[in-house]
Scaffold this motif. Structure first.
Motif, mmCIF file in Angstrom:
data_model
loop_
_atom_site.group_PDB
_atom_site.id
_atom_site.type_symbol
_atom_site.label_atom_id
_atom_site.label_comp_id
_atom_site.label_asym_id
_atom_site.label_seq_id
_atom_site.Cartn_x
_atom_site.Cartn_y
_atom_site.Cartn_z
ATOM 1 N N LEU A 24 68.209 38.067 53.658
ATOM 2 C CA LEU A 24 67.663 39.081 54.560
ATOM 3 C C LEU A 24 68.574 39.271 55.770
ATOM 4 C CD1 LEU A 24 63.893 38.090 54.430
ATOM 5 C CD2 LEU A 24 64.910 40.168 53.477
ATOM 6 N N GLU A 138 64.728 49.232 58.916
ATOM 7 C CA GLU A 138 63.840 48.632 57.915
ATOM 8 C C GLU A 138 64.247 47.185 57.606
ATOM 9 O OE1 GLU A 138 63.981 51.097 54.450
ATOM 10 O OE2 GLU A 138 63.233 52.856 55.527
ATOM 11 N N ALA A 139 65.548 46.970 57.471
ATOM 12 C CA ALA A 139 66.040 45.625 57.146
ATOM 13 C C ALA A 139 65.761 44.648 58.283
ATOM 14 C CB ALA A 139 67.535 45.669 56.846
ATOM 15 N N GLU A 141 63.287 44.858 60.381
ATOM 16 C CA GLU A 141 61.847 44.610 60.355
ATOM 17 C C GLU A 141 61.487 43.608 59.256
ATOM 18 O OE1 GLU A 141 58.229 45.060 62.127
ATOM 19 O OE2 GLU A 141 60.096 45.998 62.756
ATOM 20 N N LYS A 142 62.089 43.774 58.076
ATOM 21 C CA LYS A 142 61.856 42.823 56.987
ATOM 22 C C LYS A 142 62.314 41.424 57.371
ATOM 23 C CE LYS A 142 61.911 45.268 52.611
ATOM 24 N NZ LYS A 142 62.665 45.506 51.376
ATOM 25 N N ARG A 143 63.496 41.346 57.985
ATOM 26 C CA ARG A 143 64.011 40.033 58.394
ATOM 27 C C ARG A 143 63.077 39.390 59.414
ATOM 28 N NH1 ARG A 143 69.419 39.684 61.805
ATOM 29 N NH2 ARG A 143 67.976 40.673 63.241
ATOM 30 N N HIS A 145 59.881 39.803 59.798
ATOM 31 C CA HIS A 145 58.615 39.373 59.223
ATOM 32 C C HIS A 145 58.757 38.310 58.140
ATOM 33 C CE1 HIS A 145 57.090 43.200 60.983
ATOM 34 N NE2 HIS A 145 56.093 42.387 61.273
ATOM 35 N N TYR A 146 59.796 38.419 57.321
ATOM 36 C CA TYR A 146 59.843 37.589 56.112
ATOM 37 C C TYR A 146 60.811 36.413 56.164
ATOM 38 C CZ TYR A 146 57.191 41.453 54.180
ATOM 39 O OH TYR A 146 56.247 42.407 53.953
#
Length: 166
Positions: A24, A138-139, A141-143, A145-146
């Motif tokens: 990520l 988007e990336a 945000e993903k990083r 959260h995840y």
């Protein structure tokens, strides 16, 4: 021996979580470099009206773009006698750290690379930079959260495997 294998399985689960978090973070880093590449390309075309081959050569020599290995591969393919657009497509196809939607942006950019006047290429750089910025948001945000979730779940599943099988 059983305890050693359980510890190994537990560590493997934890490492898988770390690997997911790493992937990520790497995607965010690569997208940042791609956005920078589009910005540099736009400036080089606007102010110096660089030909396509020279532009890719310049981009491949930039230290801040060193992670974008497809630039060097593209240059190698072009030096082997391929058309610059075919070399671009082949280099992205061979790239290991760019896939999915990120690769689609680069393929799209390659289609317009060197095929229009300077204003058209500048507009293409801006358009693709904007697409990359959206993917980058988007990336990130993903990083956010995840990444920590993947590390925690990896560690928790490793401990769970150890407890259940012990």
């Amino acid at each position: 021996m059983k305890i050693l294998s359980l510890i190994t399985m537990g560590l493997a689960c934890a490492m898988i979580g770390r690997y997911v978090a790493y992937r990520l973070s790497r995607r965010v880093r690569i997208l940042e470099k791609i956005a920078l590449m589009f910005e540099i390309a736009e400036n080089e075309i606007r102010f110096l009206n660089r030909p396509t081959f020279e532009l890719i050569e310049l981009l491949s020599k930039k230290d801040e773009l060193a992670e974008l290995v497809f630039l060097k591969k593209c240059l190698d393919h072009a030096n082997d006698g391929r058309d610059i657009n075919d070399a671009w497509v082949q280099a992205i196809h061979e790239s290991e750290n760019i896939d999915g939607e990120d690769a689609c942006i680069l393929y799209s950019f390659g289609e317009s690379l060197g095929r229009s006047d300077a204003d058209g290429q500048i507009a293409s750089c801006r358009y693709h930079e904007k697409l990359t910025e959206e993917r980058l948001a988007e990336a990130r945000e993903k990083r956010k959260h995840y990444a920590s979730l993947a590390c925690g779940l990896g560690m928790l599943s490793g401990i769970g495997v150890f407890i259940i099988l012990f």
